[in-house]
Structure formats: structure tokens, C-alpha cells
Design an enzyme around this catalytic site. Structure first.
Site, PDB file in Angstrom:
ATOM      1  N   ASN A 165      -5.178  -2.669  -3.066  1.00 39.90           N
ATOM      2  CA  ASN A 165      -4.921  -3.293  -4.358  1.00 39.90           C
ATOM      3  C   ASN A 165      -6.000  -2.995  -5.379  1.00 39.90           C
TER       4      ASN A 165
ATOM      5  N   GLU B  24       6.854  -8.932   7.568  1.00 41.61           N
ATOM      6  CA  GLU B  24       7.854  -9.830   6.994  1.00 41.61           C
ATOM      7  C   GLU B  24       8.250  -9.360   5.604  1.00 41.61           C
TER       8      GLU B  24
ATOM      9  N   ARG C 215      -3.649  -3.233 -15.825  1.00 39.21           N
ATOM     10  CA  ARG C 215      -4.671  -2.194 -15.939  1.00 39.21           C
ATOM     11  C   ARG C 215      -4.032  -0.809 -15.965  1.00 39.21           C
TER      12      ARG C 215
ATOM     13  N   ASP D 262      -3.032 -15.091  13.214  1.00 36.70           N
ATOM     14  CA  ASP D 262      -3.084 -14.267  14.432  1.00 36.70           C
ATOM     15  C   ASP D 262      -4.518 -13.965  14.845  1.00 36.70           C
TER      16      ASP D 262
ATOM     17  N   ASN E   7       8.328   0.822  11.724  1.00 37.92           N
ATOM     18  CA  ASN E   7       9.661   0.337  11.348  1.00 37.92           C
ATOM     19  C   ASN E   7       9.801   0.070   9.851  1.00 37.92           C
TER      20      ASN E   7
ATOM     21  N   THR F  25       1.499   0.900  25.488  1.00 35.73           N
ATOM     22  CA  THR F  25       1.514   2.041  26.419  1.00 35.73           C
ATOM     23  C   THR F  25       1.842   3.357  25.714  1.00 35.73           C
TER      24      THR F  25
ATOM     25  N   ASP G 160       0.785  -1.230   0.000  1.00 37.53           N
ATOM     26  CA  ASP G 160       0.000   0.000   0.000  1.00 37.53           C
ATOM     27  C   ASP G 160       0.819   1.283   0.000  1.00 37.53           C
TER      28      ASP G 160
ATOM     29  N   PRO H   7       9.383  -1.527  21.948  1.00 37.70           N
ATOM     30  CA  PRO H   7       9.852  -2.395  23.034  1.00 37.70           C
ATOM     31  C   PRO H   7      11.156  -3.102  22.684  1.00 37.70           C
TER      32      PRO H   7
HETATM   33  N1  MGD Z   1       7.127  -6.442   3.797  1.00 32.38           N
HETATM   34  C1  MGD Z   1       6.008  -5.894   4.259  1.00 32.38           C
HETATM   35  N2  MGD Z   1       5.951  -4.567   4.457  1.00 32.38           N
HETATM   36  C2  MGD Z   1       4.830  -3.997   4.927  1.00 32.38           C
HETATM   37  C3  MGD Z   1       3.656  -4.755   5.161  1.00 32.38           C
HETATM   38  C4  MGD Z   1       3.752  -6.170   4.962  1.00 32.38           C
HETATM   39  O1  MGD Z   1       2.787  -6.916   5.204  1.00 32.38           O
HETATM   40  N3  MGD Z   1       4.938  -6.681   4.522  1.00 32.38           N
HETATM   41  N4  MGD Z   1       2.511  -4.137   5.570  1.00 32.38           N
HETATM   42  C5  MGD Z   1       2.403  -2.704   5.387  1.00 32.38           C
HETATM   43  C6  MGD Z   1       1.332  -2.176   6.243  1.00 32.38           C
HETATM   44  S1  MGD Z   1      -0.273  -2.297   5.683  1.00 32.38           S
HETATM   45  C7  MGD Z   1       1.566  -1.576   7.411  1.00 32.38           C
HETATM   46  S2  MGD Z   1       0.267  -0.965   8.301  1.00 32.38           S
HETATM   47  C8  MGD Z   1       2.939  -1.357   7.872  1.00 32.38           C
HETATM   48  C9  MGD Z   1       3.157  -1.660   9.330  1.00 32.38           C
HETATM   49  O2  MGD Z   1       4.512  -1.507   9.558  1.00 32.38           O
HETATM   50  P1  MGD Z   1       5.109  -1.127  10.961  1.00 32.38           P
HETATM   51  O3  MGD Z   1       4.411   0.058  11.498  1.00 32.38           O
HETATM   52  O4  MGD Z   1       6.550  -0.979  10.783  1.00 32.38           O
HETATM   53  O5  MGD Z   1       4.637  -2.370  11.827  1.00 32.38           O
HETATM   54  P2  MGD Z   1       5.366  -3.684  12.326  1.00 32.38           P
HETATM   55  O6  MGD Z   1       6.490  -4.081  11.448  1.00 32.38           O
HETATM   56  O7  MGD Z   1       4.321  -4.658  12.612  1.00 32.38           O
HETATM   57  O8  MGD Z   1       5.928  -3.269  13.752  1.00 32.38           O
HETATM   58  C10 MGD Z   1       6.836  -2.221  13.902  1.00 32.38           C
HETATM   59  C11 MGD Z   1       7.423  -2.220  15.285  1.00 32.38           C
HETATM   60  O9  MGD Z   1       6.419  -2.023  16.287  1.00 32.38           O
HETATM   61  C12 MGD Z   1       6.901  -2.600  17.485  1.00 32.38           C
HETATM   62  N5  MGD Z   1       5.798  -2.706  18.448  1.00 32.38           N
HETATM   63  C13 MGD Z   1       4.986  -3.752  18.677  1.00 32.38           C
HETATM   64  N6  MGD Z   1       4.069  -3.432  19.619  1.00 32.38           N
HETATM   65  C14 MGD Z   1       4.305  -2.148  19.988  1.00 32.38           C
HETATM   66  C15 MGD Z   1       3.682  -1.237  20.894  1.00 32.38           C
HETATM   67  O10 MGD Z   1       2.700  -1.540  21.580  1.00 32.38           O
HETATM   68  N7  MGD Z   1       4.190   0.027  20.957  1.00 32.38           N
HETATM   69  C16 MGD Z   1       5.275   0.405  20.225  1.00 32.38           C
HETATM   70  N8  MGD Z   1       5.700   1.668  20.340  1.00 32.38           N
HETATM   71  N9  MGD Z   1       5.893  -0.436  19.377  1.00 32.38           N
HETATM   72  C17 MGD Z   1       5.402  -1.689  19.242  1.00 32.38           C
HETATM   73  C18 MGD Z   1       7.529  -3.886  17.014  1.00 32.38           C
HETATM   74  O11 MGD Z   1       8.524  -4.323  17.922  1.00 32.38           O
HETATM   75  C19 MGD Z   1       8.108  -3.525  15.659  1.00 32.38           C
HETATM   76  O12 MGD Z   1       9.488  -3.289  15.671  1.00 32.38           O
HETATM   77  O13 MGD Z   1       3.846  -2.158   7.151  1.00 32.38           O
HETATM   78  C20 MGD Z   1       3.708  -2.033   5.759  1.00 32.38           C
HETATM   79  N10 MGD Z   1       4.821  -2.658   5.140  1.00 32.38           N
HETATM   80  N1  MGD Z   2      -5.816  -9.934  12.462  1.00 32.99           N
HETATM   81  C1  MGD Z   2      -5.255  -8.897  11.836  1.00 32.99           C
HETATM   82  N2  MGD Z   2      -5.969  -8.163  10.981  1.00 32.99           N
HETATM   83  C2  MGD Z   2      -5.394  -7.125  10.309  1.00 32.99           C
HETATM   84  C3  MGD Z   2      -4.048  -6.774  10.518  1.00 32.99           C
HETATM   85  C4  MGD Z   2      -3.294  -7.561  11.447  1.00 32.99           C
HETATM   86  O1  MGD Z   2      -2.100  -7.318  11.678  1.00 32.99           O
HETATM   87  N3  MGD Z   2      -3.926  -8.605  12.067  1.00 32.99           N
HETATM   88  N4  MGD Z   2      -3.491  -5.729   9.805  1.00 32.99           N
HETATM   89  C5  MGD Z   2      -4.387  -4.690   9.320  1.00 32.99           C
HETATM   90  C6  MGD Z   2      -3.708  -3.835   8.350  1.00 32.99           C
HETATM   91  S1  MGD Z   2      -2.402  -2.910   8.929  1.00 32.99           S
HETATM   92  C7  MGD Z   2      -4.099  -3.729   7.064  1.00 32.99           C
HETATM   93  S2  MGD Z   2      -3.373  -2.573   6.045  1.00 32.99           S
HETATM   94  C8  MGD Z   2      -5.163  -4.576   6.501  1.00 32.99           C
HETATM   95  C9  MGD Z   2      -4.786  -5.172   5.135  1.00 32.99           C
HETATM   96  O2  MGD Z   2      -5.857  -5.737   4.543  1.00 32.99           O
HETATM   97  P1  MGD Z   2      -5.774  -6.225   3.022  1.00 32.99           P
HETATM   98  O3  MGD Z   2      -4.954  -5.278   2.228  1.00 32.99           O
HETATM   99  O4  MGD Z   2      -7.144  -6.473   2.557  1.00 32.99           O
HETATM  100  O5  MGD Z   2      -4.897  -7.542   3.160  1.00 32.99           O
HETATM  101  P2  MGD Z   2      -5.207  -9.064   2.839  1.00 32.99           P
HETATM  102  O6  MGD Z   2      -6.638  -9.371   3.001  1.00 32.99           O
HETATM  103  O7  MGD Z   2      -4.219  -9.871   3.575  1.00 32.99           O
HETATM  104  O8  MGD Z   2      -4.798  -9.185   1.326  1.00 32.99           O
HETATM  105  C10 MGD Z   2      -5.489  -8.621   0.253  1.00 32.99           C
HETATM  106  C11 MGD Z   2      -6.096  -9.671  -0.664  1.00 32.99           C
HETATM  107  O9  MGD Z   2      -6.334  -9.023  -1.909  1.00 32.99           O
HETATM  108  C12 MGD Z   2      -5.960  -9.881  -2.971  1.00 32.99           C
HETATM  109  N5  MGD Z   2      -5.566  -9.006  -4.087  1.00 32.99           N
HETATM  110  C13 MGD Z   2      -4.373  -8.418  -4.298  1.00 32.99           C
HETATM  111  N6  MGD Z   2      -4.416  -7.637  -5.391  1.00 32.99           N
HETATM  112  C14 MGD Z   2      -5.661  -7.741  -5.895  1.00 32.99           C
HETATM  113  C15 MGD Z   2      -6.315  -7.148  -7.023  1.00 32.99           C
HETATM  114  O10 MGD Z   2      -5.738  -6.366  -7.747  1.00 32.99           O
HETATM  115  N7  MGD Z   2      -7.622  -7.483  -7.210  1.00 32.99           N
HETATM  116  C16 MGD Z   2      -8.276  -8.350  -6.397  1.00 32.99           C
HETATM  117  N8  MGD Z   2      -9.554  -8.615  -6.645  1.00 32.99           N
HETATM  118  N9  MGD Z   2      -7.666  -8.916  -5.323  1.00 32.99           N
HETATM  119  C17 MGD Z   2      -6.393  -8.598  -5.068  1.00 32.99           C
HETATM  120  C18 MGD Z   2      -4.829 -10.707  -2.440  1.00 32.99           C
HETATM  121  O11 MGD Z   2      -4.758 -11.951  -3.138  1.00 32.99           O
HETATM  122  C19 MGD Z   2      -5.199 -10.860  -0.955  1.00 32.99           C
HETATM  123  O12 MGD Z   2      -5.902 -12.048  -0.713  1.00 32.99           O
HETATM  124  O13 MGD Z   2      -5.451  -5.648   7.381  1.00 32.99           O
HETATM  125  C20 MGD Z   2      -5.676  -5.252   8.727  1.00 32.99           C
HETATM  126  N10 MGD Z   2      -6.151  -6.401   9.424  1.00 32.99           N
HETATM  127  S1  SF4 Z   3       5.493  -4.106  -2.603  1.00 26.49           S
HETATM  128 FE1  SF4 Z   3       7.565  -3.223  -2.486  1.00 26.49          FE
HETATM  129  S2  SF4 Z   3       7.840  -2.220  -4.485  1.00 26.49           S
HETATM  130 FE2  SF4 Z   3       5.641  -2.591  -4.251  1.00 26.49          FE
HETATM  131  S3  SF4 Z   3       4.847  -0.678  -3.326  1.00 26.49           S
HETATM  132 FE3  SF4 Z   3       5.330  -2.084  -1.627  1.00 26.49          FE
HETATM  133  S4  SF4 Z   3       7.443  -1.535  -0.975  1.00 26.49           S
HETATM  134 FE4  SF4 Z   3       7.093  -0.672  -3.031  1.00 26.49          FE
HETATM  135 MO    MO Z   4      -1.719  -1.418   7.273  1.00 26.35          MO
END
Ligand code: MGD
Ligand code: MGD
Ligand code: SF4
Ligand code: MO
Length: 729
Positions: A111, A600, A465, A686, A170, A217, A12, A198
Site C-alpha cells: 500500500n 476472504e 496521491r 491466527d 486460488n 507436502t 497487492d 487438499p
Molecule cells: N480477497 C482477498 N484476496 C487476496 C488477499 C486477501 O487478503 N483477500 N490476499 C492476497 C495475498 S497477499 C496473497 S499472498 C494471496 C494468497 O492467495 P492464495 O494463494 O490463493 O491463498 P489462500 O486463499 O490462502 O489459499 C489457497 C488454497 O491453498 C490451499 N492450501 C492450504 N494449505 C495448503 C498446502 O499446504 N498445500 C497446498 N498445495 N494447498 C494448500 C487452500 O485449501 C486454499 O484453497 O491472496 C491475495 N488475494
Molecule cells: N500470521 C500471518 N502473517 C502473515 C500472513 C498470514 O497469513 N498470517 N500473510 C502474509 C502475507 S501473504 C502478506 S502479503 C503480508 C501482508 O502484510 P500487509 O500488507 O502489511 O498487511 P496488513 O498489515 O494486514 O495490512 C496493511 C496495513 O496497512 C494499512 N494501510 C493500507 N493502505 C495504507 C496506506 O496507503 N498508507 C498507510 N500508511 N497505511 C496503509 C492498513 O490500514 C493495514 O493496517 O502479511 C504476511 N503475514
Molecule cells: S483490491 Fe480488488 S480491485 Fe483492488 S487491486 Fe485487489 S483485486 Fe484489484
Molecule cells: Mo501475500
């Protein structure tokens, strides 16, 4: 050599990529755009390996109809015409029997640039307020909460700031690379970095100050900062005097209830460190606190998000250079929210939205309160920053779907969202889905959610697209994306799906655009360009930006000022001042705490587990455990362990890590196994562990706590060493 410009939508953050193809090649090669104005060269392995993700044999390329029992995995291939005829007829039956509110749609927006507001448009025309989105656990709720304080969610000015504060956030070279690069460039120019986490994350390693706060916290820590800033008179007196309401009340509140000794005891950080971090932030000539999902997923989430804005405001960083910019709606494109037709849905239907009274902040109740103010300041009654407008609340919605209370919900559409795993309490989401008459998924793969559907419709991908990333009414940048390939076989975008349904349900006049390109031509009318012309002219276009706009318009709150004490929360009967609340503490049965997180590198959320090239470096889900805890609970690295919470149990491989503090363990988000017959949907997610009882929900928004939940961990002899969960029990 052919060159095109694409905007990656695998995650995103929307990196702008350059796609090149030599004359004799079929596939394009993807690289980061070295000329991007904000984040040159940004790309990660997931973006680079897009073809491995999407050209996969598991990809669905034809509409599927369930033939066995729900979830049995038996499908027949049908045509789009048959699928849409049947879906329209079945949805009409649900609406006739139970009313339009009996349709719930969940949509993962990242997406779905071809969604372009059409999901809400269809729902509003039909009469259903029950739109869910996983953005409620992410940036969407942040947008809605920010309105309470300053009327709009601001965007950080990484390029000019002198100080960056990351609450747990992070970003790194495989996670939100665009943001990572912008932070690194700021540090290279000398900006300071404060990280609250933490554990010692990658961000913490590079920080000038790292505060190892206890899980969940963050709100207490910020209340401590407010205390220091007010006590030491580090605040911007002129701004506070002229542009805030409730300063004296806030001052008494923090001095009385959050003295530093209390804050130190709650957060586990010593007083001197709290003071030096607060001073570094407040004394910087400009500073930003980029939004962080860590604060979207706690019991004190509403307070924490409000405190971000309170800190920004009292230090004079709102809409200031190097601070947090209030960008408004992009002038070059018709906003998605403007196409959503929220004004068409009667108030009587809006009030039926699930969660409306219980947890109102991001529901239509919140939207209705703010519409005159956002109209006055931002020119729109229903702006939707990062799609966080007028959403139903997940837990009350799934309860209604499962139990028919307060009314029956009988149709569920999941559009680009693996909903079963994207919220808390997976068992409830499952029960909710099993109680539906009609489930439709628009997907690329058979996810655990899609496996429970009646119809799975094959989507296109962002490589297939033409689209534009429009900054989601938050950041006024537009980034263009050109189609590289035709979608395979019967794959169609989300606009196609809604148009086909609308045409069959008497709404054709409201979906006049033949395809998504025509829809974008319409959306781009303010720019005076067609989609093709825009794509030819711009890769990334940043809108002109003016600071301190509030001096002319005021803020989009009821008082027109920054509401340190929220008049809206008060009116709704909630605490109008920010506060810290404890989630349930560990006990004898559940002596540890887990948090969900640490993204990850290989995967975006619950995606990509089918891709060998990515999975090989992260084969199995891993819990991270401190060495002392590993010893105490007889855990061996690489072996399986069972983790149990008050809500359920899962299994993970053990990884012993020094960076994890004693007493807490880490659970990654979104694991399942495409290779298993049952998709491993009850083994690793989870959401199975995360409860959604009131103790674990933020009061004002009703979103679940994922940062510190009591649990235990026990070693397993092998991966099959447990009783299979019977989801139907
Ligand atoms: N490769 C990859 N990149 C992603 C995503 C992905 O799925 N894969 N997801 C994207 C999305 S949608 C999001 S929202 C972001 C999230 O990305 P980030 O905000 O970076 O989230 P995390 O990597 O889950 O955690 C970041 C840090 O929060 C710390 N943490 C855990 N609990 C707490 C707490 O209670 N307080 C504080 N202060 N720290 C805490 C953890 O130790 C960790 O180091 O990542 C984005 N980037
Ligand atoms: N339990 C729990 N829930 C969470 C979170 C968590 O850490 N734990 N994280 C939250 C966060 S930070 C976020 S950002 C959201 C993320 O929520 P979403 O972004 O909805 O993430 P997912 O449902 O994992 O993955 C999206 C799905 O869309 C499909 N997809 C990808 N591209 C396309 C496309 O172009 N078209 C169509 N039709 N499908 C597509 C993929 O195959 C995948 O199954 O989830 C939130 N929900
Ligand atoms: S998946 Fe990688 S290349 Fe694509 S928007 Fe996210 S950080 Fe950028
Ligand atoms: Mo997110």
C-alpha cells in the site's frame, strides 16, 4: 464528465481502474479498465467500495500522541511538527544509547507506493540493517530464494502458456482478480490447468487435474514430479546439459530418497495421479508454475520454492515463450532498490542484521553473496525483487526486541503494516513491542499494532496521491495512478514522513525532493518524461521483452548456470539439494491440524473489518470444519468454538464444509474487531496460534509454517465463554 486512471492499492495485485465523475458529483465511480492489455475489466468489491473503506469515521486524520499507558487507548492530537520533532529527538536518544541497529522498521509494501525506497534509504543512512517486512511470508522471500537456483525470480507468461500449475494458489473474482482473469483467458484459449490443493477450491473445480495433496507436502510432491520427469526422460536434455549444474546428483537424490511410493505416502496422492500430472506439465509445449504463497509458509519452503525453479529449468521453460520470463529491472524508471543506498551501509552493520547467520537466505548475507552476479547479469548490485532484499528475519528480530539478546532494540516503526498480526507468535511480537522506548506507526486506522504506539501518523490513500506501480523489479510493467482527491486534514504520505525525519537528523541532502511528485519526476528520468507527462501518455506500459537472455549473459548465480545443487546453500552449511521435511504431527492433546488461509472476498489481510458494507457478508471469523469432525467434536454450525495450538488459543464461529478434508481445519488470517474496546486483538488472530519455535521454522529462511499445525477444537456456549487472555501475564 471527468475521467482519471488509477491503480488500486487496496490489495497487492494492482488492478488498473478507470475513475469517472459527472459534473455535479463529488465522488468518482470506480470501474475496471476494459482496455487493459493484460486483464481487461479487473476489479473486485474492495476496489469498487474504496470510498467506504477510506471515507470512514474511524480514519485517523491528525497525528496522535499516546498520553496514557502503552496500549491504554488514550491519545492527544498534535501537529506534524511537534510529532516529528519529538520522534527525531527520541530516535536520536535510542541511537546514542544503543547504536543505530536498535531501530527496527517493518513495512507492508503493497500500500505504499509513496514509500519508493525511502524507508531503506533512511535506515541505511542511519546505519540500521534491521528492516522487516511481511513480504518475508509472501513474495519477498520467494524472490530471494529463487536467486539460489536461477539468480532471479521469473514471471509467468500467462498470455502464451499451454499449461498452468497452481500449488494451492486460488485466485478468484474477489481475490487477485488480475491474475484470475489472466488464468481464465489462458484456459479459454485451451491452456491446461493442474491444481494441487487438499480441498476442492474454485481453481480445483476448473482444473484438468486436481491433486488433493496433504497439507505442507508440496516440496515432496515436486520431488516426485522431478523423479517422473527424469525417469521418463521428459526433460529438456539440451538445456540441462548446457545450462544446469548438479543434474546427476539431483537424479540420484530423487531416485534414492523420493521414489513414487514414498512421495505418495507423504502427499496422500496415488502414484498414477502423480505421474499423469507430472507428464501433463512436462509434455506441454510451454508451462508455468506461478508463484504461490502456500509454498512461502511451510517448513520446507526454501526447498519448495527452489523446486519451482528446478522444474521450470529442467523442462526448458525458463525465459522461454509461454514459460517463465526473466524480466529484469524496468528500464523506464529508477528502481526503488537503486534509491535505497544499500552500498552506503557498512558490511560491519549488515552483519549485525538479526537472523543473518541463523537463517541467511533473504538477509544481507544472501544479498552480499549475489551482488557480483546480479551486477553482471542484471546491472544492479542490490536489486530487490518484490522488496525481498536484505531483510532481517522476523522471529530473531522480535526475540531481540523482547529480550535484548543478542543486543537491545528500542525503537520500532510500523509503516503501513499491522505487524502485531502479520507474523507468527503474536505474544512474542506483543512482548517485543511492550519493551520498546519508541513506537511509531504510519497508518490509516487504529489497528491492534497502532494501538500500542507512542505516535500514530495519519497516512494518505492511493486515491489521494499521484503514483506509479512499477512492477516491483519482477514484472516490467508500469501502471499509472492519478490523484482523485486531496488527502483529508493532516493526512500525509510515507515520503513526507521520512523526509521530515531525515531533515531533522542531518540527512537532508539525501532527501532533496520537495514531495513525492518530485521524487517520481526523478525516478522517471530514464523514460525522458515527467510524472505528469507519463500519466498523460500511459495507463499501463509494458517494457520490451527479449527471451533467452541467459544465452548472452548466463544466469546470476556463482556458476552462471541454474544450480540444481545450490553452491551457496552448501557454502552456508545447509543441504544443497531440495528436500521435504515434516512439521510436528498431531498428538493426543492436539489431534487435528489447522492451516491459515483461504483468503476472504471481503477483506485484504487484516484490513477493512470496520467497513459495514464488506463486513455484513462476513460478520465473524469462521473456522471451516469437515462434517465428520464436527460430529466428533460436538460442533454446531454458527456456534463459537475455541481452537487451541501449542502456542495459544482463539475463538471462531464454526462453519461446516464438505470441501475441508477430515482431520484438518481452516483458520482465516488477520481477524480483529475495530468495534471492541480492546480491538479483539487476543480473540481471533491466527498469529496467536502459529508457533515460531525451530520445529515450525523453515531452516534456511526462518519463516513460519502456517500449513499444518497441530490443534484441538472445543465448542463454546457463547463468545465470552473463556478466560480472557492476560497478555501481560
Ligand atoms: N480477497 C482477498 N484476496 C487476496 C488477499 C486477501 O487478503 N483477500 N490476499 C492476497 C495475498 S497477499 C496473497 S499472498 C494471496 C494468497 O492467495 P492464495 O494463494 O490463493 O491463498 P489462500 O486463499 O490462502 O489459499 C489457497 C488454497 O491453498 C490451499 N492450501 C492450504 N494449505 C495448503 C498446502 O499446504 N498445500 C497446498 N498445495 N494447498 C494448500 C487452500 O485449501 C486454499 O484453497 O491472496 C491475495 N488475494
Ligand atoms: N500470521 C500471518 N502473517 C502473515 C500472513 C498470514 O497469513 N498470517 N500473510 C502474509 C502475507 S501473504 C502478506 S502479503 C503480508 C501482508 O502484510 P500487509 O500488507 O502489511 O498487511 P496488513 O498489515 O494486514 O495490512 C496493511 C496495513 O496497512 C494499512 N494501510 C493500507 N493502505 C495504507 C496506506 O496507503 N498508507 C498507510 N500508511 N497505511 C496503509 C492498513 O490500514 C493495514 O493496517 O502479511 C504476511 N503475514
Ligand atoms: S483490491 Fe480488488 S480491485 Fe483492488 S487491486 Fe485487489 S483485486 Fe484489484
Ligand atoms: Mo501475500
Amino acid at each position: 464528465m471527468e475521467t482519471k486512471h488509477v491503480n488500486c492499492a487496496t490489495c497487492d495485485i494492482a488492478c488498473q481502474l478507470v475513475a469517472t465523475r459527472k459534473d455535479n458529483e463529488t465522488r468518482f465511480t470506480l470501474n475496471g479498465d476494459p482496455d487493459h492489455p493484460l486483464a481487461p475489466g479487473a476489479i473486485c468489491a474492495k476496489g469498487k467500495l474504496s470510498h467506504e473503506i477510506f471515507d470512514h469515521p474511524n480514519r485517523i486524520t491528525k497525528p496522535l500522541k499516546r498520553v496514557g499507558k502503552r496500549g491504554e487507548g488514550k491519545w492527544e492530537t498534535i501537529s506534524w511538527t511537534q510529532a516529528m520533532d519529538e520522534i527525531a529527538q527520541k530516535l536520536q536518544k535510542v541511537v546514542d544509547e544503543h547504536g543505530p541497529e536498535a531501530l527496527v522498521v517493518t513495512s507492508g509494501p503493497w500500500n505504499s507506493s509513496t514509500e519508493a525506497g525511502m524507508t531503506r534509504r533512511f535506515m541505511n543512512l542511519l546505519g540500521s540493517p534491521n528492516y522487516l517486512s511481511p513480504v518475508a511470508l509472501c513474495l519477498g522471500n520467494t524472490g530471494a530464494v529463487n536467486r539460489l537456483t536461477c539468480g532471479w525470480m521469473p514471471y509467468p507468461d500467462y498470455e502464451h502458456t499451454e499449461c498452468i500449475v497452481l500449488f494451492g494458489h486460488n485466485p478468484h473474482n474477489q481475490s487477485w482478480v488480475m491474475e484470475y482473469i489472466r488464468i481464465r483467458l489462458a484456459q479459454d484459449r485451451g491452456a491446461k490447468l493442474i491444481v494441487l490443493d487438499p480441498r476442492e477450491s474454485q481453481s480445483a473445480e476448473r482444473a484438468d487435474i486436481h491433486l488433493p495433496v496433504k497439507l505442507g507436502t508440496d516440496a515432496a510432491m515436486m520431488l516426485g514430479w522431478v523423479n517422473v520427469i527424469i525417469s521418463e526422460e521428459l526433460y529438456d536434455k539440451e538445456f540441462v546439459e548446457e545450462w544446469t549444474v548438479g543434474f546427476e546428483e539431483l537424479k540420484t537424490h530423487v531416485l534414492t530418497h523420493y521414489p513414487l511410493a514414498t512421495v505418495s505416502q507423504i502427499t496422500g496422492v496415488d502414484i498414477a495421479s502423480i505421474e499423469s500430472a507430472a507428464r501433463m506439465y512436462a509434455n506441454a509445449s510451454s508451462a508455468i508454475i506461478p508463484w504461490s504463497p502456500i509454498n512461502d509458509q511451510q517448513v520446507s519452503s526454501t526447498s519448495a520454492i527452489r523446486l519451482f525453479s528446478i522444474l521450470r529449468a529442467i523442462t526448458g521453460n525458463l525465459d522461454a515463450p509461454g514459460g517463465e520470463m526473466m524480466m529484469g529491472i524496468n528500464p523506464d524508471i529508477i528502481a526503488e532498490s537503486a534509491l535505497e543506498m544499500h552500498e552506503y551501509l557498512p558490511l560491519s552493520q549488515k552483519k549485525k542484521q538479526l537472523g543473518y547467520d541463523e537463517h541467511p537466505v533473504f538477509t544481507y548475507k544472501g544479498a552480499e553473496v549475489f551482488k557480483e552476479h546480479t551486477k553482471r547479469v542484471w546491472g544492479a548490485e542490490y536489486p530487490s525483487q518484490v522488496k525481498g532484499l536484505g531483510m532481517a528475519v522476523p522471529s530473531p528480530t522480535f526475540r531481540a526486541m523482547a529480550h535484548g539478546d543478542p543486543y537491545k532494540v528500542k525503537a520500532f516503526f510500523a509503516i503501513a503494516n499491522n505487524a502485531l498480526q502479520g507474523y507468527a507468535n503474536q505474544k512474542l511480537v506483543f512482548d517485543a513491542m511492550m519493551n520498546q522506548d519508541l513506537i511509531v506507526c504510519h497508518e490509516l486506522f487504529i489497528t491492534p499494532t497502532a494501538s500500542l504506539a507512542d505516535y500514530v501518523l495519519p497516512g494518505d490513500t492511493w486515491l489521494e496521491r499521484n503514483h506509479i506501480h512499477d512492477g516491483m523489479e519482477w514484472m516490467s510493467a508500469m501502471q499509472t495512478s492519478e490523484k482523485l482527491y486531496e488527502p483529508p486534514k493532516d493526512c500525509k504520505n510515507i515520503y513526507y514522513f521520512w523526509k521530515e525525519l531525515a531533515d531533522r537528523m542531518g540527512m537532508e541532502e539525501h532527501f532533496p525532493w520537495k514531495d513525492v511528485e518530485e521524487l517520481y519526476d526523478h525516478r522517471l528520468t530514464p523514460s525522458g518524461l515527467s510524472l505528469k507527462e507519463f500519466q498523460g501518455k500511459y495507463k499501463a506500459k509494458l517494457a520490451d521483452f527479449k527471451h533467452y537472455k541467459y544465452r548472452e549473459t548466463g544466469f546470476a548465480t556463482p556458476s552462471g548456470k541454474v544450480e540444481l545443487v545450490s553452491s551457496v546453500l552448501e557454502e552456508w552449511g545447509f543441504n544443497p539439494l531440495p528436500y521435504h521435511r515434516n512439521a510436528p504431527e498431531p498428538c493426543e492433546t492436539f489431534p487435528l491440524k489447522f492451516f491459515v488461509g483461504i483468503r476472504e472476498p471481503q477483506f485484504f489481510q487484516s484490513g477493512q473489518r470496520h467497513v459495514k458494507a464488506l463486513r455484513k457478508s462476513n460478520q465473524e471469523p469462521k473456522t471451516f470444519v469437515n462434517p465428520a469432525d464436527a460430529k466428533r467434536y460436538n460442533l454446531t454450525p454458527g456456534e463459537w468454538a475455541c481452537i487451541e495450538s501449542p502456542n495459544g488459543k482463539i475463538k471462531m464461529q464454526v462453519m461446516i464444509r464438505e470441501d475441508i478434508p477430515q482431520g484438518i481445519i481452516r483458520i482465516p488470517h488477520g481477524w480483529w474487531r475495530p468495534e471492541n474496546k480492546d480491538l479483539g486483538m487476543w480473540d481471533h488472530a491466527d498469529g496467536i496460534l502459529a508457533p515460531d519455535t525451530q520445529d515450525y521454522l523453515d531452516r534456511e529462511q526462518g519463516i513460519p509454517h502456517l500449513k499444518g499445525i497441530p490443534c484441538n477444537i472445543t465448542p463454546m456456549k457463547n463468545i465470552d465463554d473463556w478466560e480472557k487472555v492476560d497478555a501481560n501475564a
